[in-house]
Design an enzyme around this catalytic site. Structure first.
Site, PDB file in Angstrom:
ATOM      1  N   ARG A  23      17.329 -27.202  43.732  1.00 39.33           N
ATOM      2  CA  ARG A  23      18.746 -26.869  43.559  1.00 39.33           C
ATOM      3  C   ARG A  23      19.569 -27.261  44.778  1.00 39.33           C
ATOM      4  NH1 ARG A  23      18.889 -20.786  42.515  1.00 39.33           N
ATOM      5  NH2 ARG A  23      17.293 -20.979  44.098  1.00 39.33           N
ATOM      6  N   ASN A  41      18.275 -22.261  38.307  1.00 38.93           N
ATOM      7  CA  ASN A  41      16.922 -22.096  37.798  1.00 38.93           C
ATOM      8  C   ASN A  41      16.979 -21.354  36.471  1.00 38.93           C
ATOM      9  OD1 ASN A  41      15.639 -23.290  39.987  1.00 38.93           O
ATOM     10  ND2 ASN A  41      15.242 -21.364  41.029  1.00 38.93           N
TER      11      ASN A  41
END
Length: 94
Positions: A23, A41
């Protein structure tokens, strides 16, 4: 830039993509390219992301997702192209 020259890619990335800075690296890469959107996520182990911006830059992000962060091991990238929604900036959603 008018919205008509922008595109939006909605991406799901599977593989070993959580806990490997996927990320954070996605955010940094998108910001470097000037692409707007978000990344997060999912509870099933995948990463979901949305990229909005000029078509070439969005395509660069989609291609980047196939490798991702250096510690990631990407199995699959599913992408759907949609109409842009005017997202600004790039953030990590939790």
């Amino acid at each position: 830039m008018s919205e008509s020259t922008r595109t939006r890619a909605h991406v799901y990335v599977s593989g070993h993509v959580q806990g490997v800075y996927y990320r954070a690296t996605t955010r940094d890469t998108a910001r470097d390219l000037g692409v707007d959107g978000w990344v997060k996520n999912l509870s099933d182990g995948r990463v979901e992301a949305v990229f909005e911006g000029p078509r070439d830059d969005v395509e660069s992000m989609v291609q980047w997702c196939h490798d991702g962060s250096p510690m990631a091991s990407v199995d699959e990238v599913d992408v759907t192209y949609e109409s842009p929604e005017g997202v600004t900036g790039f953030r990590i959603e939790r």
